[in-house]
Design a protein around this motif. Structure first.
Motif, PDB file in Angstrom:
ATOM      1  N   GLY A  17      54.181 -14.708 -22.306  1.00  0.00           N
ATOM      2  CA  GLY A  17      55.520 -14.785 -21.720  1.00  0.00           C
ATOM      3  C   GLY A  17      55.786 -16.028 -20.892  1.00  0.00           C
ATOM      4  N   LEU A  18      55.225 -17.173 -21.326  1.00  0.00           N
ATOM      5  CA  LEU A  18      55.389 -18.411 -20.551  1.00  0.00           C
ATOM      6  C   LEU A  18      56.793 -18.987 -20.742  1.00  0.00           C
ATOM      7  N   ALA A  19      57.482 -19.221 -19.618  1.00  0.00           N
ATOM      8  CA  ALA A  19      58.826 -19.806 -19.675  1.00  0.00           C
ATOM      9  C   ALA A  19      58.957 -20.873 -18.605  1.00  0.00           C
ATOM     10  N   LYS A  20      59.685 -21.929 -18.953  1.00  0.00           N
ATOM     11  CA  LYS A  20      59.881 -23.019 -17.990  1.00  0.00           C
ATOM     12  C   LYS A  20      61.225 -23.687 -18.241  1.00  0.00           C
ATOM     13  N   SER A  21      62.001 -23.856 -17.172  1.00  0.00           N
ATOM     14  CA  SER A  21      63.280 -24.568 -17.291  1.00  0.00           C
ATOM     15  C   SER A  21      63.282 -25.759 -16.349  1.00  0.00           C
ATOM     16  N   PHE A  22      63.979 -26.809 -16.738  1.00  0.00           N
ATOM     17  CA  PHE A  22      64.295 -27.898 -15.815  1.00  0.00           C
ATOM     18  C   PHE A  22      65.789 -27.817 -15.567  1.00  0.00           C
ATOM     19  N   ASN A  23      66.158 -27.504 -14.350  1.00  0.00           N
ATOM     20  CA  ASN A  23      67.554 -27.240 -14.021  1.00  0.00           C
ATOM     21  C   ASN A  23      68.120 -26.203 -14.988  1.00  0.00           C
ATOM     22  N   GLU A  24      69.118 -26.575 -15.780  1.00  0.00           N
ATOM     23  CA  GLU A  24      69.719 -25.603 -16.696  1.00  0.00           C
ATOM     24  C   GLU A  24      68.980 -25.534 -18.029  1.00  0.00           C
ATOM     25  N   LEU A  25      68.146 -26.570 -18.291  1.00  0.00           N
ATOM     26  CA  LEU A  25      67.547 -26.717 -19.616  1.00  0.00           C
ATOM     27  C   LEU A  25      66.297 -25.863 -19.767  1.00  0.00           C
ATOM     28  N   GLU A  26      66.353 -24.896 -20.688  1.00  0.00           N
ATOM     29  CA  GLU A  26      65.182 -24.048 -20.965  1.00  0.00           C
ATOM     30  C   GLU A  26      64.268 -24.784 -21.928  1.00  0.00           C
ATOM     31  N   VAL A  27      63.126 -25.228 -21.444  1.00  0.00           N
ATOM     32  CA  VAL A  27      62.245 -26.061 -22.257  1.00  0.00           C
ATOM     33  C   VAL A  27      61.179 -25.229 -22.959  1.00  0.00           C
ATOM     34  N   LEU A  28      60.690 -24.188 -22.295  1.00  0.00           N
ATOM     35  CA  LEU A  28      59.747 -23.259 -22.927  1.00  0.00           C
ATOM     36  C   LEU A  28      60.322 -21.858 -22.813  1.00  0.00           C
ATOM     37  N   LYS A  29      60.333 -21.146 -23.952  1.00  0.00           N
ATOM     38  CA  LYS A  29      60.942 -19.816 -23.963  1.00  0.00           C
ATOM     39  C   LYS A  29      59.935 -18.809 -24.493  1.00  0.00           C
ATOM     40  N   ASP A  30      59.382 -18.014 -23.600  1.00  0.00           N
ATOM     41  CA  ASP A  30      58.534 -16.901 -24.022  1.00  0.00           C
ATOM     42  C   ASP A  30      57.410 -17.328 -24.969  1.00  0.00           C
ATOM     43  N   ILE A  31      56.564 -18.233 -24.469  1.00  0.00           N
ATOM     44  CA  ILE A  31      55.449 -18.734 -25.286  1.00  0.00           C
ATOM     45  C   ILE A  31      54.250 -17.793 -25.176  1.00  0.00           C
ATOM     46  N   GLU A  32      53.675 -17.410 -26.337  1.00  0.00           N
ATOM     47  CA  GLU A  32      52.454 -16.607 -26.364  1.00  0.00           C
ATOM     48  C   GLU A  32      51.400 -17.395 -27.141  1.00  0.00           C
ATOM     49  N   VAL A  33      50.278 -17.693 -26.497  1.00  0.00           N
ATOM     50  CA  VAL A  33      49.200 -18.417 -27.186  1.00  0.00           C
ATOM     51  C   VAL A  33      47.864 -17.857 -26.734  1.00  0.00           C
ATOM     52  N   GLU A  34      46.907 -17.855 -27.655  1.00  0.00           N
ATOM     53  CA  GLU A  34      45.545 -17.517 -27.264  1.00  0.00           C
ATOM     54  C   GLU A  34      44.658 -18.697 -27.617  1.00  0.00           C
ATOM     55  N   ILE A  35      43.842 -19.094 -26.648  1.00  0.00           N
ATOM     56  CA  ILE A  35      42.954 -20.230 -26.884  1.00  0.00           C
ATOM     57  C   ILE A  35      41.525 -19.713 -26.961  1.00  0.00           C
ATOM     58  N   GLU A  36      40.930 -19.902 -28.143  1.00  0.00           N
ATOM     59  CA  GLU A  36      39.572 -19.386 -28.395  1.00  0.00           C
ATOM     60  C   GLU A  36      38.547 -20.386 -27.900  1.00  0.00           C
ATOM     61  N   LYS A  37      37.483 -19.866 -27.346  1.00  0.00           N
ATOM     62  CA  LYS A  37      36.402 -20.732 -26.872  1.00  0.00           C
ATOM     63  C   LYS A  37      35.786 -21.489 -28.047  1.00  0.00           C
ATOM     64  N   GLY A  38      35.597 -22.793 -27.861  1.00  0.00           N
ATOM     65  CA  GLY A  38      34.940 -23.606 -28.888  1.00  0.00           C
ATOM     66  C   GLY A  38      35.818 -23.949 -30.075  1.00  0.00           C
ATOM     67  N   LYS A  39      37.111 -23.576 -29.992  1.00  0.00           N
ATOM     68  CA  LYS A  39      38.010 -23.843 -31.117  1.00  0.00           C
ATOM     69  C   LYS A  39      39.018 -24.942 -30.765  1.00  0.00           C
ATOM     70  N   VAL A  40      39.608 -25.537 -31.816  1.00  0.00           N
ATOM     71  CA  VAL A  40      40.598 -26.590 -31.612  1.00  0.00           C
ATOM     72  C   VAL A  40      41.977 -26.071 -32.021  1.00  0.00           C
ATOM     73  N   LEU A  41      42.894 -26.154 -31.079  1.00  0.00           N
ATOM     74  CA  LEU A  41      44.270 -25.751 -31.339  1.00  0.00           C
ATOM     75  C   LEU A  41      45.139 -27.005 -31.350  1.00  0.00           C
ATOM     76  N   SER A  42      45.859 -27.250 -32.447  1.00  0.00           N
ATOM     77  CA  SER A  42      46.759 -28.401 -32.481  1.00  0.00           C
ATOM     78  C   SER A  42      48.190 -27.933 -32.340  1.00  0.00           C
ATOM     79  N   ILE A  43      48.983 -28.752 -31.644  1.00  0.00           N
ATOM     80  CA  ILE A  43      50.397 -28.432 -31.468  1.00  0.00           C
ATOM     81  C   ILE A  43      51.215 -29.537 -32.106  1.00  0.00           C
TER      82      ILE A  43
END
Ligand SMILES: Nc1ncnc2c1ncn2[C@@H]1O[C@H](COP(=O)(O)OP(=O)(O)O)[C@@H](O)[C@H]1O
Ligand SMILES: [Mg+2]
Lengths: 249, 248
Positions: free
Chosen positions: A7-33
């Protein structure tokens, strides 16, 4: 699992930049965005490193550290979060008044107060790993972009983080210098470093990633192993984006 | 004794406490002889007062400036406001008025300070305000990426400031600070008006005896010029050295 983000969310002033982000980061694994410019990739990495304070969301680490951003987290918690990860910047951000070696030793000696002789040895081996042992006494302005970025990687590794974050590590580089930096990152993947990498290098992402996220407009649009997301994307937005960066013009 | 009378007494004693060398100077001397005989007292005033006054005020001013600059960068307005008021007050009033407040003003609050320490106080406060603006601007000029890189290796704000930002800001601020220093050398001549027997007061004393104003004041001007010229050579050398490290 090293870290679960809910449920990660982040806005700058009025601008919603991240909306309800769900991610799992596994140990020893590579996640690319991947994702178009302005989709919130950098902001996501900066939240992981406490350079930005999320508006909402819960981070749960495998060692029990749980941060709920519903209310402002304390300075100590921000520092605990930050010290879990090392960051590699698009524009390197090396300390210009310090040599390559001093850039690498600064964190372990000054912040972690580790034994100087040990840190010296560690830093030299890290610079050797990134192929710059012979340049360790040079200042950043005496190094090429690719060399500076490799020092940046060694500096981040030196604090022995659980998680390495890369924000478009090759985007500021001339094409002929990109390879040397990607090679270093691939070597880290072989050593089972946990990494989150924002990149536009599709071929590299295919080779190095265990998982790929495609972001657009602050959402995770598509999420899966690289041979699915990059080779056979389900979503139209992912297809269009890949089309554009693979066949520019 | 009335404070003002006491001051007058200090003033008269200072004025007539002419150094031995001054007795070599008489009204009937002229030209080259007068120029030669005046040189030593003026240089002595320079070495005894002008130079120490400059150095001490500059160092004290820099410490004050660093403190003020850091206060002005604080997020808390309780910390920021006194620094802003201080800088505004000093920059908004003439240096001569500041000197007079310390030396002639404070005695009416029963605080009497000798001419030399009075001058040190006024000049330090003055340098502190101007230099704090230079230091603040140089801190701001360091890119945000440097702060962030420091944070990502685990530094707190204070450590980042001390280890990463200030060393770079120092390099940026040295050229404008050396201009401040050179201005300060010249501004110390104002201390003659609160009876510090520095270089220019010596010149005034000699001129008062010989009435050869043009010659004596030109001589004083040449001496200031020589000091500032030497300093500007040092300044250039320092800037050349810094260039080697700041290339980006
Ligand atoms: N500090 C900030 N203040 C205001 N807007 C910001 C800030 N940082 C990023 N943004 C905006 O947030 C959006 C996402 O930015 P970013 O996370 O950098 O995207 P990406 O890295 O995917 O290109 C952009 O529209 C950007 O302009
Ligand atoms: Mg970005």
């Amino acid at each position: 699992m090293l870290l679960s983000i809910k449920g990660l969310a982040k806005s700058f002033n009025e601008l919603e930049v991240l909306k309800d982000i769900e991610v799992e980061i596994e140990k020893g694994k590579v996640l690319s965005i991947m994702g178009p410019s302005g989709s919130g990739k950098t902001t996501l990495l900066r939240c992981l490193n406490a350079l930005e304070q999320p508006d909402r969301g819960i981070f749960t680490f495998d060692d029990g550290l749980t941060l709920n951003f519903e209310k402002k987290i304390s300075k100590q918690d921000a520092l605990r979060l930050r010290r879990k990860s090392g960051m590699v910047f698009q524009s390197y951000n090396l300390f210009p008044h310090k040599t390559a070696l001093e850039n690498v030793t600064e964190g372990p000696i000054i912040v972690q107060k580790r034994n100087k002789a040990d840190v010296q040895e560690l830093a030299e081996s890290l610079l050797e790993k990134v192929g710059l042992k012979d340049k360790m006494n040079l200042y950043p302005h005496q190094l090429s972009g690719g060399q500076q970025q490799r020092v940046g990687i060694a500096r981040a590794l030196a604090i022995e983080p659980e998680l390495m974050l890369f924000d478009e590590p090759t985007s500021a580089l001339d094409p002929e210098l990109i390879g040397e930096v990607l090679t270093v990152i691939k070597d880290l993947a072989k050593e089972n470093w946990t990494m989150v990498i924002v990149t536009h290098e599709v071929q590299f992402a295919e080779q190095v990633s265990d998982e790929v996220i495609f972001m657009d407009g602050g959402y995770i649009v598509e999420h899966g192993p690289p041979d699915k997301v990059l080779k056979a994307p389900r979503e139209q937005r992912t297809q269009q984006f890949l089309q554009r960066i693979l066949n520019p013009s | 004794m009335e404070p003002s009378l006491k001051l007058l007494k200090i003033g008269l004693v200072k004025m007539f406490h002419l150094n031995d060398m001054l007795f070599a100077i008489t009204a009937d001397q002229g030209g080259w002889e007068l120029f030669k005989n005046s040189l030593l007292p003026m240089i002595k005033g320079g070495i005894k007062y002008t130079i120490p006054l400059t150095l001490i005020s500059f160092v004290a001013g820099l410490i004050l400036a660093l403190l003020t600059a850091i206060m002005r960068l604080s997020k808390s307005s309780i910390v920021r406001t006194p620094a802003i008021v201080y800088v505004s007050a000093i920059r908004g009033t003439p240096l001569l008025v500041q000197l007079f407040i310390v030396f002639y003003g404070l005695p009416s609050l029963n605080i009497t300070i000798d001419p030399f320490p009075s001058a040190i106080i006024a000049f330090s406060l003055n340098v502190g305000a101007y230099a704090s603006e230079i230091i603040r601007a140089s801190i701001i000029s360091i890119s945000k990426g440097q702060w962030e890189a420091a944070y990502t290796i685990g530094m707190t704000q204070n450590t980042a400031l001390r280890r990463i930002i200030l060393p770079q800001a120092t390099r940026v601020s040295i050229p404008p600070l050396s201009n401040t220093f050179i201005s300060l050398v010249k501004d110390t001549s104002l201390a003659s008006l609160i009876l510090v027997t520095e270089l220019f007061r010596r010149a005034q004393e000699i001129a008062a005896v010989t009435y050869d104003f043009m010659l004596i004041y030109i001589e004083a001007a040449i001496l200031y010029w020589i000091i500032c010229f030497l300093l500007s050579i040092v300044q250039q050398a320092i800037e050349k050295r810094l260039e080697r490290y700041t290339a980006t």
